[in-house]
Design a protein around this motif. Structure first.
Motif, PDB file in Angstrom:
ATOM      1  N   ASP A  40       0.856  -1.187   0.000  1.00 52.33           N
ATOM      2  CA  ASP A  40       0.000   0.000   0.000  1.00 52.33           C
ATOM      3  C   ASP A  40       0.893   1.238   0.000  1.00 52.33           C
ATOM      4  OD1 ASP A  40      -2.154  -1.667   0.008  1.00 52.33           O
ATOM      5  OD2 ASP A  40      -2.539  -1.492   2.152  1.00 52.33           O
ATOM      6  N   SER A  41       0.407   2.298  -0.637  1.00 55.60           N
ATOM      7  CA  SER A  41       1.269   3.472  -0.841  1.00 55.60           C
ATOM      8  C   SER A  41       1.239   4.473   0.312  1.00 55.60           C
ATOM      9  CB  SER A  41       0.841   4.219  -2.106  1.00 55.60           C
ATOM     10  OG  SER A  41       0.895   3.348  -3.192  1.00 55.60           O
ATOM     11  N   VAL A  76      -4.267  -3.959  10.143  1.00 53.87           N
ATOM     12  CA  VAL A  76      -3.565  -2.694   9.904  1.00 53.87           C
ATOM     13  C   VAL A  76      -2.306  -2.986   9.096  1.00 53.87           C
ATOM     14  CG1 VAL A  76      -2.456  -0.686  10.958  1.00 53.87           C
ATOM     15  CG2 VAL A  76      -4.459  -1.714  12.045  1.00 53.87           C
ATOM     16  N   ASN A  77      -2.222  -2.366   7.940  1.00 57.22           N
ATOM     17  CA  ASN A  77      -1.072  -2.548   7.046  1.00 57.22           C
ATOM     18  C   ASN A  77      -0.192  -1.306   7.066  1.00 57.22           C
ATOM     19  OD1 ASN A  77      -1.193  -5.016   5.828  1.00 57.22           O
ATOM     20  ND2 ASN A  77      -2.438  -4.333   4.098  1.00 57.22           N
ATOM     21  N   VAL A  78       1.103  -1.501   7.184  1.00 58.25           N
ATOM     22  CA  VAL A  78       2.041  -0.382   7.036  1.00 58.25           C
ATOM     23  C   VAL A  78       2.182  -0.076   5.551  1.00 58.25           C
ATOM     24  CG1 VAL A  78       4.481   0.232   7.273  1.00 58.25           C
ATOM     25  CG2 VAL A  78       3.301  -0.930   9.141  1.00 58.25           C
ATOM     26  N   GLY A  79       2.080   1.191   5.201  1.00 55.58           N
ATOM     27  CA  GLY A  79       2.227   1.595   3.795  1.00 55.58           C
ATOM     28  C   GLY A  79       3.634   2.106   3.496  1.00 55.58           C
ATOM     29  N   ASP A  80       3.891   2.345   2.224  1.00 55.85           N
ATOM     30  CA  ASP A  80       5.233   2.772   1.798  1.00 55.85           C
ATOM     31  C   ASP A  80       5.669   4.089   2.460  1.00 55.85           C
ATOM     32  OD1 ASP A  80       5.293   0.585   0.147  1.00 55.85           O
ATOM     33  OD2 ASP A  80       4.766   1.712  -1.670  1.00 55.85           O
ATOM     34  N   SER A  92       6.697  -1.837   4.802  1.00 59.47           N
ATOM     35  CA  SER A  92       5.437  -2.044   4.071  1.00 59.47           C
ATOM     36  C   SER A  92       5.469  -3.467   3.511  1.00 59.47           C
ATOM     37  CB  SER A  92       5.261  -1.012   2.960  1.00 59.47           C
ATOM     38  OG  SER A  92       6.330  -1.058   2.050  1.00 59.47           O
ATOM     39  N   VAL A  93       4.384  -4.166   3.712  1.00 56.98           N
ATOM     40  CA  VAL A  93       4.368  -5.611   3.435  1.00 56.98           C
ATOM     41  C   VAL A  93       3.671  -5.899   2.114  1.00 56.98           C
ATOM     42  CG1 VAL A  93       3.495  -7.832   4.294  1.00 56.98           C
ATOM     43  CG2 VAL A  93       4.433  -6.161   5.885  1.00 56.98           C
ATOM     44  N   LEU A  94       4.306  -6.781   1.344  1.00 56.75           N
ATOM     45  CA  LEU A  94       3.699  -7.212   0.088  1.00 56.75           C
ATOM     46  C   LEU A  94       2.497  -8.092   0.419  1.00 56.75           C
ATOM     47  CD1 LEU A  94       4.649  -6.744  -2.857  1.00 56.75           C
ATOM     48  CD2 LEU A  94       5.725  -9.007  -2.770  1.00 56.75           C
ATOM     49  N   HIS A  95       1.337  -7.771  -0.169  1.00 58.73           N
ATOM     50  CA  HIS A  95       0.149  -8.586   0.076  1.00 58.73           C
ATOM     51  C   HIS A  95      -0.698  -8.679  -1.188  1.00 58.73           C
ATOM     52  CE1 HIS A  95      -0.905  -4.390   1.001  1.00 58.73           C
ATOM     53  NE2 HIS A  95      -2.156  -4.693   0.666  1.00 58.73           N
ATOM     54  N   ASN A 152       5.588  -1.821  -8.065  1.00 52.95           N
ATOM     55  CA  ASN A 152       6.309  -2.282  -6.872  1.00 52.95           C
ATOM     56  C   ASN A 152       7.778  -1.866  -6.811  1.00 52.95           C
ATOM     57  OD1 ASN A 152       4.068  -3.351  -5.694  1.00 52.95           O
ATOM     58  ND2 ASN A 152       4.416  -5.437  -6.404  1.00 52.95           N
ATOM     59  N   LYS A 153       8.258  -1.173  -7.831  1.00 52.70           N
ATOM     60  CA  LYS A 153       9.642  -0.683  -7.791  1.00 52.70           C
ATOM     61  C   LYS A 153       9.718   0.729  -7.195  1.00 52.70           C
ATOM     62  CE  LYS A 153      12.143  -3.827 -10.191  1.00 52.70           C
ATOM     63  NZ  LYS A 153      11.557  -4.900  -9.365  1.00 52.70           N
ATOM     64  N   ALA A 154       8.556   1.338  -6.918  1.00 47.30           N
ATOM     65  CA  ALA A 154       8.526   2.752  -6.525  1.00 47.30           C
ATOM     66  C   ALA A 154       9.386   3.029  -5.285  1.00 47.30           C
ATOM     67  CB  ALA A 154       7.090   3.203  -6.297  1.00 47.30           C
TER      68      ALA A 154
END
Ligand SMILES: O=C(O)CCC(=O)C(=O)O
Ligand SMILES: [Fe+2]
Length: 179
Positions: A40-41, A76-80, A92-95, A152-154
């Motif tokens: 997530d961004s 709760v997801n940590v974003g970039d 930030s976790v890949l999901h 996903n390279k951002a």
């Protein structure tokens, strides 16, 4: 560093987004993907899923792990941007979201981001000569543009060239050596 998030009211300038996800049942789930793997961004995502599993997170060394829905619980997801703000301390976790063979799955994601033109950079409290900033300052709107173009390279594209000096963000799965 983060006056925009302080108790003085600037928080209302923040940019929350509510996203509704609907994944109809699919008789052949192995040949379909609900939502492709991504991070997530924004800063944080708060996710509610209905009683149907489908959310998976990638755990290093294990692979994809299902996050089972628990009644009354939110994910709760940590974003970039929080990854950047914490200098990689919170990753930030890949999901991704899988489709279900028999059940229609729904989820509601509340994405919390900073005001779109505030520059986000590693907090100065978390950096010193031994822990230099690993990311350059970036606004959410700039980051969203980078994400739209490079997906996903951002995160690795806003990363500073610290590896040469031996400083590695162990949580950055996408990092590449630049420069
Ligand atoms: O449907 C899910 O469980 C995941 C949704 C998601 O990752 C998102 O909206 O960014
Ligand atoms: Fe997501």
């Amino acid at each position: 560093d983060i006056k925009w998030a302080g108790p003085t009211g600037e928080l209302k300038e923040a940019c929350p987004v509510l996203q509704l996800n609907s994944y109809p049942a699919c008789p052949d789930p192995d040949r379909a993907m609900g939502l492709a793997a991504h991070t997530d961004s924004a800063l944080l995502t708060i996710l509610h899923q209905n009683n149907t599993s489908g959310l998976q997170v990638q755990r290093e060394g294990t692979g994809w792990v299902t996050v089972p829905p628990i009644r009354g619980a939110l994910v709760v997801n940590v974003g970039d941007l929080l990854h950047i703000l914490s200098n990689g301390l919170y990753s930030s976790v890949l999901h991704r979201a899988m489709v279900n063979r028999t059940q229609h799955r729904l989820s509601v994601a509340y994405l919390y981001g900073p005001p779109s033109n505030v520059r986000i950079s590693p907090l100065s409290k978390l950096t010193d000569s031994c822990h230099p900033p690993l990311y350059r300052p970036v606004t959410w709107s700039e980051y969203l543009g980078t994400k739209a173009k490079h997906f996903n390279k951002a995160l690795s594209l806003v990363r500073l060239c610290a590896r040469r000096n031996g400083f590695v963000d162990v949580n950055d799965h996408n990092s590449v050596l630049v420069g």
